[in-house]
Structure formats: C-alpha cells, structure tokens
Scaffold this motif. Sequence first.
Motif, PDB file in Angstrom:
ATOM      1  N   LEU A   1      11.403   1.512 -10.061  1.00  0.00           N
ATOM      2  CA  LEU A   1      10.396   1.970 -11.025  1.00  0.00           C
ATOM      3  C   LEU A   1       8.999   1.925 -10.407  1.00  0.00           C
ATOM      4  N   GLY A   2       8.721   0.863  -9.652  1.00  0.00           N
ATOM      5  CA  GLY A   2       7.420   0.749  -8.999  1.00  0.00           C
ATOM      6  C   GLY A   2       7.179   1.859  -7.991  1.00  0.00           C
ATOM      7  N   LEU A   3       8.210   2.230  -7.231  1.00  0.00           N
ATOM      8  CA  LEU A   3       8.068   3.304  -6.245  1.00  0.00           C
ATOM      9  C   LEU A   3       7.863   4.654  -6.928  1.00  0.00           C
ATOM     10  N   ILE A   4       8.608   4.902  -8.010  1.00  0.00           N
ATOM     11  CA  ILE A   4       8.422   6.154  -8.745  1.00  0.00           C
ATOM     12  C   ILE A   4       7.017   6.198  -9.344  1.00  0.00           C
ATOM     13  N   ALA A   5       6.597   5.057  -9.888  1.00  0.00           N
ATOM     14  CA  ALA A   5       5.257   4.999 -10.485  1.00  0.00           C
ATOM     15  C   ALA A   5       4.168   5.173  -9.433  1.00  0.00           C
ATOM     16  N   SER A   6       4.455   4.816  -8.188  1.00  0.00           N
ATOM     17  CA  SER A   6       3.442   4.932  -7.137  1.00  0.00           C
ATOM     18  C   SER A   6       3.088   6.390  -6.847  1.00  0.00           C
ATOM     19  N   VAL A   7       3.948   7.310  -7.271  1.00  0.00           N
ATOM     20  CA  VAL A   7       3.640   8.731  -7.104  1.00  0.00           C
ATOM     21  C   VAL A   7       2.368   9.075  -7.874  1.00  0.00           C
ATOM     22  N   VAL A   8       2.124   8.334  -8.969  1.00  0.00           N
ATOM     23  CA  VAL A   8       0.924   8.548  -9.767  1.00  0.00           C
ATOM     24  C   VAL A   8      -0.335   8.305  -8.929  1.00  0.00           C
ATOM     25  N   LEU A   9      -0.215   7.421  -7.934  1.00  0.00           N
ATOM     26  CA  LEU A   9      -1.371   7.093  -7.092  1.00  0.00           C
ATOM     27  C   LEU A   9      -1.798   8.255  -6.213  1.00  0.00           C
ATOM     28  N   ALA A  10      -0.895   9.159  -5.968  1.00  0.00           N
ATOM     29  CA  ALA A  10      -1.163  10.203  -4.986  1.00  0.00           C
ATOM     30  C   ALA A  10      -1.796  11.420  -5.640  1.00  0.00           C
ATOM     31  N   SER A  11      -2.830  11.925  -4.986  1.00  0.00           N
ATOM     32  CA  SER A  11      -3.417  13.180  -5.438  1.00  0.00           C
ATOM     33  C   SER A  11      -2.729  14.321  -4.702  1.00  0.00           C
ATOM     34  N   GLY A  12      -2.673  15.471  -5.340  1.00  0.00           N
ATOM     35  CA  GLY A  12      -2.081  16.622  -4.664  1.00  0.00           C
ATOM     36  C   GLY A  12      -0.610  16.797  -4.985  1.00  0.00           C
TER      37      GLY A  12
ATOM     38  N   LEU B   1       3.317  16.765  -5.493  1.00  0.00           N
ATOM     39  CA  LEU B   1       4.340  15.776  -5.828  1.00  0.00           C
ATOM     40  C   LEU B   1       5.309  15.617  -4.664  1.00  0.00           C
ATOM     41  N   LEU B   2       5.617  16.720  -3.985  1.00  0.00           N
ATOM     42  CA  LEU B   2       6.518  16.673  -2.834  1.00  0.00           C
ATOM     43  C   LEU B   2       5.936  15.812  -1.720  1.00  0.00           C
ATOM     44  N   HIS B   3       4.615  15.929  -1.496  1.00  0.00           N
ATOM     45  CA  HIS B   3       3.956  15.095  -0.487  1.00  0.00           C
ATOM     46  C   HIS B   3       4.091  13.617  -0.841  1.00  0.00           C
ATOM     47  N   ALA B   4       3.897  13.297  -2.125  1.00  0.00           N
ATOM     48  CA  ALA B   4       3.971  11.901  -2.554  1.00  0.00           C
ATOM     49  C   ALA B   4       5.368  11.326  -2.336  1.00  0.00           C
TER      50      ALA B   4
ATOM     51  N   LYS C   1      -5.587  15.819   6.344  1.00  0.00           N
ATOM     52  CA  LYS C   1      -5.716  17.267   6.519  1.00  0.00           C
ATOM     53  C   LYS C   1      -4.654  18.012   5.716  1.00  0.00           C
ATOM     54  N   LEU C   2      -3.507  17.366   5.515  1.00  0.00           N
ATOM     55  CA  LEU C   2      -2.419  17.979   4.752  1.00  0.00           C
ATOM     56  C   LEU C   2      -2.516  17.665   3.264  1.00  0.00           C
ATOM     57  N   ASP C   3      -3.575  16.940   2.871  1.00  0.00           N
ATOM     58  CA  ASP C   3      -3.740  16.499   1.477  1.00  0.00           C
ATOM     59  C   ASP C   3      -2.556  15.665   1.009  1.00  0.00           C
ATOM     60  N   ALA C   4      -2.039  14.839   1.921  1.00  0.00           N
ATOM     61  CA  ALA C   4      -0.942  13.925   1.593  1.00  0.00           C
ATOM     62  C   ALA C   4      -1.513  12.509   1.538  1.00  0.00           C
ATOM     63  N   GLU C   5      -1.665  11.975   0.324  1.00  0.00           N
ATOM     64  CA  GLU C   5      -2.244  10.653   0.136  1.00  0.00           C
ATOM     65  C   GLU C   5      -1.301   9.581   0.693  1.00  0.00           C
ATOM     66  N   PRO C   6      -1.768   8.707   1.624  1.00  0.00           N
ATOM     67  CA  PRO C   6      -0.863   7.729   2.249  1.00  0.00           C
ATOM     68  C   PRO C   6      -0.600   6.487   1.408  1.00  0.00           C
ATOM     69  N   ALA C   7      -1.241   6.359   0.235  1.00  0.00           N
ATOM     70  CA  ALA C   7      -1.049   5.151  -0.582  1.00  0.00           C
ATOM     71  C   ALA C   7       0.418   4.885  -0.932  1.00  0.00           C
ATOM     72  N   PRO C   8       1.212   5.891  -1.378  1.00  0.00           N
ATOM     73  CA  PRO C   8       2.621   5.611  -1.663  1.00  0.00           C
ATOM     74  C   PRO C   8       3.403   5.112  -0.442  1.00  0.00           C
ATOM     75  N   LEU C   9       3.010   5.572   0.748  1.00  0.00           N
ATOM     76  CA  LEU C   9       3.671   5.096   1.967  1.00  0.00           C
ATOM     77  C   LEU C   9       3.488   3.599   2.111  1.00  0.00           C
ATOM     78  N   LEU C  10       2.250   3.129   1.875  1.00  0.00           N
ATOM     79  CA  LEU C  10       1.959   1.705   2.010  1.00  0.00           C
ATOM     80  C   LEU C  10       2.732   0.890   0.984  1.00  0.00           C
ATOM     81  N   LEU C  11       2.827   1.389  -0.244  1.00  0.00           N
ATOM     82  CA  LEU C  11       3.576   0.684  -1.282  1.00  0.00           C
ATOM     83  C   LEU C  11       5.069   0.637  -0.950  1.00  0.00           C
ATOM     84  N   ALA C  12       5.599   1.751  -0.438  1.00  0.00           N
ATOM     85  CA  ALA C  12       7.016   1.782  -0.070  1.00  0.00           C
ATOM     86  C   ALA C  12       7.303   0.849   1.100  1.00  0.00           C
TER      87      ALA C  12
END
Length: 501
Positions: free
Chosen positions: A153-164, A166-169, A428-439
């Motif tokens: 649930l926390g990982l799915i919710a972390s998608v909310v942190l990402a701008s841009g 959904l596939l990138h998140a 540059k790809l507008d891929a927010e790295p925050a979900p990566l750190l949480l994962a």
Amino acid sequence: MDVIANLTMGLHVALDPMNLFYCLVGVLLGTAIGVLPGLGPVPTIAMLLPLTYGLGSESALIMLAGIFYGAQYGGSTTAILVNLPGESSSVVTAIDGYQMARQGKAGRALATAAISSFIAGTIATIVIAIAAPMLAGAALAFGPAEYFSLMVLGLIASVVLASGSLLHAIGMILLGLIFGMFGTDINSGVARFTFDVPQLADGIGFVTIAMGLFGIGEIIANLEDETTRSTLATKVSGLFPTREDWGRIIGPTLRGTALGSALGILPGGGAVLSSFGAYALEKRISKNSAEFGHGAIEGVAAPEAANNAGAQTSFIPMLTLGIPSNPVMALMIGALMIQGIQPGPSVMVEQPGLFWGLIASMWCGNLMLIVLNLPLVGLWVKMISIPYKYLFPAIILFCTIGVFTVNNASFDVYLMAGFGVLGYVFKKLDAEPAPLLLALILGPMMEEFLRRALMLSKGDATVFVTRPISATMLVLAVAMLALMIAPTLRKKREVAFQDEG
C-alpha cells in the motif's frame, strides 16, 4: 494524562544541552537551505546522513527533523522579500507576501509567517503526541502478512508523490525494488545482481543513491537554470502585526493548521499540498477575498500555518508504521536504520526516549525559529546574492567527503557520480525519483516480510487475503491504483474518440 507524562519525558530528552545544540543546528541549516533556491531538505538531509554515524540516535533525528520544518520557514522569507520561493511549499506565500512587501508591509508579512508557523507547529506537536500512540497501538497487532500488505500500500501510495506520468512513477518503483535487491541474499547467502563486482556484495548504500539522485542530480539540473536574483530595495521594518492584523490571521492560521495536520499524514500530502489547499480555502471563504493576490494577510497566514503543520504531521506514519509519506521521511527512515533501529511501532516501546524526544524537540525547534528568524532577516537576504558558481563546488565536495567516509571506499564516490547523472536524466524525462527512493527503503523489508509470512503459512499465499487487516490493505492498494489509472484511461478514450470522429 499519558500524553502529558510522555511529553514531559520527551522534553527531558529534547532539553538535553547536546540535543538542544543539534536542534539549533538543524533549524538554522533548514532555514538557510529554505532561503537558497536550488537546494532543499531532501538533498541537504541526504548530504548530512553520513554525519549521523557519529551522533546519538536522538541527536541525529532531532537535527534532521529541524532541517525539514526549518526549511518551511526559510522558504517564506525570500518568497515575501524578493518573490523567489526557496521551497516549493512557499510558492503560494509569494502571491500575497510579495505584494505586502511592495506596499511597505514586509515586516508584518514576515512576522505573520513566523507567528502562524509557530502556532501551527505547536498544535501539530500535540496532534502527533495524541495520534501517534493510537496508531502505533493498532500497528502492534500486525504480523508479517499485514506488514507486507502495508508496504505494498505504501509503494502504491508513493505514486502520488510523483509529478508527471503514472508510467514513469511505476517505473521508478520497479527500479527502486531492483536496486534494493543488489547484494547478498540473507537466507541463501547467494550474491544477486553484483555482476562480479566485489564492492556490490553488501548492496548499494542508501546514502550513495540518495546523494547521487538528489544531491548531484539537483546540482547538474540547477546549472542549467540561470535565473537572476534581485533583492528588495525597501528596508524591512515594523516586525509585528497590528491589532487588525491579529484579527485577520487567527482564523486562517487555525484553519490552515487543521488542514495541514490532516493532509500531512497522507502519502504525498505534506507541506506543498497543504499550503495550496489552505490558500484555496481561505480565498473561497474570506470576507476579504477581493484582496487575495494584492496583499491579503490571510494569504500569508493560512499557507504558512498549513505547510508547517503538514511538514510535522508527516512524521506520524514514519514513526508509528515505518512507512514514509514523502521523500524526506524516507531519508529519516534511512537515518534510523543507520543507527541500527528498525522503523515501525516497536520504536515507541523499545526507544521511548527517541520517540518522545523527537516529538518534543519539534516544539523547541519552532520556538527557536520564531526567536531567531526575524532578527536574521538581513542575513538571509544577503545569502540570496551568493552566485551559484561558488555554491555548487562546495556542495559537490561535501557530498564526496560524506559518501567516501561511510565505507572509506572510492567506489562509492564513482557510484554516486553515476547516480547523479541518472538523477539528471530522470529530471530531463520528467520522471520524479522520489518513488525510487521509497521503493529502495521498503523493498528489502517487504521481501523479508513476504518470506516470513510464507514460511509461517507453510507456503500458502492465500494468507495475504484471508487475514482481515492484510486483505483490507491490499484492497485499498488496488482501489488506489484504479483511481490513479482511471483518469488516464478516460483521457486516452476521449482522444481516441476524437480521432475517430
């Protein structure tokens, strides 16, 4: 009575001279990085993580927490004086704060920001003290299956942190899970994803990735931004609200605090969403709505109260469940793990001094900020004029020293540089790295709880859906994912329908 007793115990820890010193260091650093655009609490805390090795757990967490909520204060100073938000959560404050400054009311705007933030911080501290034990008590009923489902649930919710996109998140989450698997498998002792590189046998260090993605990556991106900086010509004076101002700021401050306290607990809520939401609310219900955008003092009080309350209540899921609600909380979990402390509800039972000391220190830190920030306005304004060409080499040097000292390995420095380039590519790809750190944080723990749950159930995977709490968490995760995917699919269907037409 338990809350009062616990806060009293926390104050004994927070008022320890050494902890007070590190609280002061944290709030001053937080204010400074909030003032300077291009920096922020995430890269700063990532850079300072290696220093926490030599500190006690209480001092380390108190200092890092001070950086986080101190940055909310600092961002408002330059937002008001030069229309240059140092923090993203201060963007809203700049709308009316800068207009007040242009009208010769800069002192009153700064005082309003400081006072509303202090009131919000005080109330948020009480909210944490009341809500955290209740949530932690419920979490003690969790077993391995429940923890696994909670982390899903926390990982799915972390998608909310990402701008841009959904596939990138989702891609960032998968990358984080993969990076978390690098190293030696705990159960079998077999090396995974080491590519015959001995230095990867212990996995990729959390500090290395955090500094690379958020520290070096931010610097490379900021070097492209040549935004000029200007200072306010008028002198700041009148650092105290009038009686009329007090009547106009109390209501917005309390409403902003309530909204920020609620949104801060949610994944991705935190300071930014809280400040935008509070401003929108006040603009809708205020008697002076026509003044918004032209110097309404309510437009400073509400978002400043909301962003400070949101920043502090975001500690609740991190402290009680071990689930980070934003990238800063992921770094705080990393700091706990550096100290050898397993995040989760056991922290309250096994480390009560740390738990309540951290909560009590938030009030001490907010008091320090209101006493120190207003007299130091001139200093913060001068910091804005520091050319970035002088600032970024010092940051790179500090990152390099910090990463090297963790394992005394030059390999980690090269790895940090590589992740820095990767962080720049993500931007540059507008891929927010925050979900990566949480994962990266949650992945290894999730794997451990998955294996433990399957061992206890003798390989029966239905344990995750037959246990009520676990099943509820998974249903919430699926529902949340469906809610995020639905608008994207709807938009695609509309585009396809238009194309056919």
